[in-house]
Scaffold this motif. Structure first.
Motif, short mmCIF file in Angstrom:
data_model
loop_
_atom_site.label_atom_id
_atom_site.label_comp_id
_atom_site.label_asym_id
_atom_site.label_seq_id
_atom_site.Cartn_x
_atom_site.Cartn_y
_atom_site.Cartn_z
N ALA A 122 56.26 35.40 32.10
CA ALA A 122 55.52 34.65 31.08
C ALA A 122 56.45 34.21 29.95
CB ALA A 122 54.39 35.50 30.51
N ASP A 123 56.06 33.15 29.27
CA ASP A 123 56.74 32.76 28.03
C ASP A 123 56.20 33.67 26.93
OD1 ASP A 123 58.26 31.49 26.17
OD2 ASP A 123 57.09 29.65 26.11
N TYR A 124 56.65 34.91 26.98
CA TYR A 124 56.16 35.96 26.09
C TYR A 124 57.32 36.92 25.87
CZ TYR A 124 53.48 40.03 24.50
OH TYR A 124 53.01 41.09 23.77
N TRP A 125 57.56 37.24 24.61
CA TRP A 125 58.74 38.05 24.30
C TRP A 125 58.34 39.33 23.59
CZ3 TRP A 125 63.04 36.32 26.60
CH2 TRP A 125 63.01 35.00 27.05
N ALA A 126 59.24 40.27 23.58
CA ALA A 126 58.95 41.59 23.02
C ALA A 126 58.41 41.49 21.61
CB ALA A 126 60.22 42.45 23.05
N GLY A 131 60.15 46.64 24.52
CA GLY A 131 61.36 46.11 25.10
C GLY A 131 61.11 44.83 25.87
N THR A 132 62.16 44.03 26.07
CA THR A 132 62.00 42.73 26.72
C THR A 132 61.48 42.87 28.14
OG1 THR A 132 63.75 41.77 25.37
CG2 THR A 132 63.21 40.63 27.40
N LEU A 133 62.08 43.74 28.93
CA LEU A 133 61.63 43.92 30.31
C LEU A 133 60.18 44.38 30.34
CD1 LEU A 133 62.05 44.04 33.36
CD2 LEU A 133 63.00 46.35 33.05
N GLN A 134 59.83 45.33 29.48
CA GLN A 134 58.47 45.84 29.45
C GLN A 134 57.49 44.75 29.03
OE1 GLN A 134 57.69 48.95 30.63
NE2 GLN A 134 55.62 48.09 30.59
N ALA A 135 57.92 43.89 28.11
CA ALA A 135 57.05 42.78 27.69
C ALA A 135 56.75 41.87 28.87
CB ALA A 135 57.72 41.99 26.57
N PHE A 136 57.76 41.57 29.68
CA PHE A 136 57.53 40.73 30.85
C PHE A 136 56.61 41.42 31.86
CE2 PHE A 136 61.83 38.53 30.06
CZ PHE A 136 61.23 37.43 29.48
N GLY A 158 69.89 40.85 23.88
CA GLY A 158 70.19 40.66 22.47
C GLY A 158 70.03 39.23 21.98
N ARG A 159 69.65 38.31 22.86
CA ARG A 159 69.49 36.90 22.46
C ARG A 159 68.37 36.27 23.29
NH1 ARG A 159 75.63 35.69 24.66
NH2 ARG A 159 75.24 36.02 26.87
N GLU A 160 67.25 37.00 23.38
CA GLU A 160 66.17 36.68 24.31
C GLU A 160 65.59 35.29 24.13
OE1 GLU A 160 66.58 39.51 22.82
OE2 GLU A 160 66.19 41.19 24.17
N ARG A 161 65.49 34.81 22.89
CA ARG A 161 64.84 33.52 22.67
C ARG A 161 65.83 32.43 22.29
NH1 ARG A 161 59.53 33.47 19.40
NH2 ARG A 161 59.36 31.58 20.64
N MET A 162 67.12 32.70 22.49
CA MET A 162 68.14 31.73 22.14
C MET A 162 68.46 30.82 23.32
SD MET A 162 70.72 34.25 20.03
CE MET A 162 71.98 32.99 19.87
N HIS A 163 68.70 29.57 23.01
CA HIS A 163 69.11 28.60 24.03
C HIS A 163 70.63 28.46 23.99
CE1 HIS A 163 64.88 27.41 24.36
NE2 HIS A 163 64.85 27.48 23.05
N PRO A 164 71.26 28.26 25.13
CA PRO A 164 70.72 28.03 26.47
C PRO A 164 70.51 29.30 27.30
CG PRO A 164 73.07 27.67 26.54
CD PRO A 164 72.74 28.04 25.10
N TYR A 165 70.68 30.47 26.68
CA TYR A 165 70.62 31.71 27.46
C TYR A 165 69.24 31.90 28.10
CZ TYR A 165 74.63 32.20 24.44
OH TYR A 165 75.81 31.95 23.75
N ARG A 166 68.17 31.64 27.31
CA ARG A 166 66.80 31.75 27.83
C ARG A 166 66.63 30.87 29.06
NH1 ARG A 166 62.81 28.23 28.03
NH2 ARG A 166 60.63 28.81 27.67
N ASP A 167 67.16 29.65 29.01
CA ASP A 167 66.94 28.68 30.06
C ASP A 167 67.74 29.01 31.32
OD1 ASP A 167 65.46 26.75 28.15
OD2 ASP A 167 67.36 27.17 27.15
N GLU A 168 68.98 29.48 31.13
CA GLU A 168 69.80 29.92 32.26
C GLU A 168 69.14 31.10 32.96
OE1 GLU A 168 73.52 30.23 34.60
OE2 GLU A 168 72.75 28.66 33.29
N PHE A 169 68.67 32.05 32.17
CA PHE A 169 67.95 33.21 32.71
C PHE A 169 66.74 32.75 33.52
CE2 PHE A 169 64.16 35.84 31.83
CZ PHE A 169 64.50 37.00 32.50
N GLY A 170 65.95 31.84 32.95
CA GLY A 170 64.75 31.37 33.63
C GLY A 170 65.06 30.65 34.93
N ALA A 171 66.09 29.81 34.92
CA ALA A 171 66.44 29.06 36.12
C ALA A 171 66.91 29.99 37.23
CB ALA A 171 67.51 28.03 35.80
N LEU A 172 67.74 30.97 36.88
CA LEU A 172 68.21 31.92 37.89
C LEU A 172 67.06 32.74 38.46
CD1 LEU A 172 71.46 33.07 36.07
CD2 LEU A 172 71.38 31.90 38.29
N CYS A 173 66.13 33.15 37.59
CA CYS A 173 64.97 33.91 38.06
C CYS A 173 64.08 33.05 38.95
CB CYS A 173 64.16 34.44 36.87
SG CYS A 173 64.97 35.77 35.95
#
Length: 426
Positions: A122-126, A131-136, A158-173
């Motif tokens: 989900a587009d939902y953060w801690a 924790g981030t994983l638990q939030a998901f 440590g940078r859960e809602r920062m771009h482009p890290y969020r987007d790279e994470f999402g694409a890989l997932c």
């Protein structure tokens, strides 16, 4: 079985496609597909209301999503409308499940806790100490998805809602979800182009860089489809929710409401009570009036401000007017539309004019939330077994997107205001 992949590239506009079409993922996956050059958004042109429309086929007066934010005066930060429970209508995931399709969604707004999504990030953060994983996990990720999240967690640690890290994470997932479970429909929402515009303005070299990153995300997902032999059976879409316009200043209208006695604060400066509250949607604002008997008083104040021509808004809509003209309704009393270069803050303490600061996406170099006919326009690209080759359509509306997906899958969305975009379908 028919399959659909939808990537919503937040704030991507038609001008961007002229750059993107020279990049590898366009040439490989979208060349000779269908293109809609002007896909009108809803009012307000804001991410969560727009994405709710994009999965329901309904305007905001039906979806109930009036803003990214919840109405909690004085909260800092203001919680977003994360949860699918905020939706007042059915959506493409629920209707697909009824018809036997498996569903997946990665970082798509207003889907947290949606039990019709089988494989879900989900587009939902801690929140707080969560924790981030638990939030998901709490918001919908099952065991299979949790393992995929763990695999790619170092990217966002440590940078859960920062771009482009969020987007790279999402694409890989998203790519790994395709590889491991081959869902019938998958929706993914990267927002790096939106972030680039907020930070540095609507157009410029920074958008070229953001489009290169976006090209990479599309390639990751396309390659996963190819690896599983699914590409030729998949209708592949790129869509977007809104554009942006450059802004020059940021005005906190709650300051004036407070000075008229409509917002009461305690000795600690915090909100004690309120009669009227201005909730920012970036380049528009909602005015909520707790007791409707006070609407006349509030309207008189707003009329005085607009007559002076310096407070950032060019029109006052009543709720009835915005509902009638733009299908935008809710518990608010008024909507204030920007003068074209002003955004609105939620602050209630002076100064009245706030610094532009991209710590809040609404107040950077550019923003959105304005009337949908303004600014650069969203787009739709598509290619697949149900898509007309080389079709170019001048205009459509995001309200038609979910009905189009449903039509490809062989069903309809009973509550939808939109209809399938037949011009792009075989």
């Amino acid at each position: 079985m028919n399959k659909i992949v939808v990537i919503s590239s937040d704030a991507m506009v038609d001008e961007d496609v002229e750059i993107y079409k020279e990049m590898p993922s366009f040439k490989r996956y979208f060349e000779h597909g269908a293109r809609i050059r002007n896909v009108s958004s809803i009012y307000p042109t804001v991410t969560f209301p727009a994405h709710a429309t994009m999965i329901t086929g309904c305007y905001p007066d039906k979806t109930g999503i009036f803003s990214n934010m919840q109405l909690i005066p004085g909260s800092d930060p203001t919680p977003w409308q994360w949860n699918s429970s905020f939706l007042h209508t059915t959506d493409i995931f629920r209707e697909a499940k009824k018809h036997g399709y498996s569903t997946a969604s990665v970082l798509w707004p207003v889907t947290a806790f949606n039990d019709a999504i089988d494989y879900h990030i989900a587009d939902y953060w801690a929140q707080g100490d969560e924790g981030t994983l638990q939030a998901f996990i709490d918001s919908g990720a099952n065991e299979i998805v949790a393992e995929i999240i763990k695999r790619h967690m170092p990217i966002i640690s440590g940078r859960e809602r920062m771009h482009p890290y969020r987007d790279e994470f999402g694409a890989l997932c998203a790519a790994d979800i395709i590889r491991e479970v081959q869902p019938d429909i998958l929706f993914f929402h990267p927002a790096n182009i939106d972030d680039a515009r907020h930070k540095a303005g609507v157009f410029g070299p920074h958008i070229h860089d953001a489009l290169k990153d976006f090209d990479h995300y599309v390639s990751l997902i396309g390659q996963a489809l190819e690896e599983k032999g699914l590409l030729e059976d998949t209708d592949f879409f790129i869509v977007s929710d809104h554009g942006q316009m450059d802004i020059k200043r940021n005005i906190a209208l709650n300051v004036i409401l407070r000075e008229h006695g409509l917002i009461e604060t305690g000795e600690d400066g915090r909100i004690k009570d309120w009669k009227a509250w201005c909730l920012s949607n970036g380049m528009s604002a909602l005015v909520f009036v707790k007791d409707k008997a006070d609407e006349g008083k509030v309207r008189k104040i707003l009329d005085g401000l607009i007559s002076e021509g310096v407070y950032g808004f060019s029109r006052i809509f009543t709720e009835k007017e915005s509902r009638r003209e733009y299908h935008y309704g809710g518990d608010f009393s008024f909507v204030l539309e920007t003068d074209g270069y002003t955004a609105f803050a939620d602050d209630y303490e002076r100064p009245l004019v706030k610094a532009l600061d991209n710590k809040d996406y609404r107040f950077g170099a550019a923003s959105h939330g304005y009337l949908p006919e303004k600014g650069a326009q969203p787009i739709l690209l598509a290619r697949g077994p149900h898509i007309r080759k080389d079709a170019v359509v001048r205009k459509s509306h995001i309200v038609n997107e979910a009905p189009t997906y449903a039509d490809i899958l062989g069903f309809s969305i009973p509550s939808a205001d939109g209809s399938p975009i037949k011009e792009i379908l075989l």
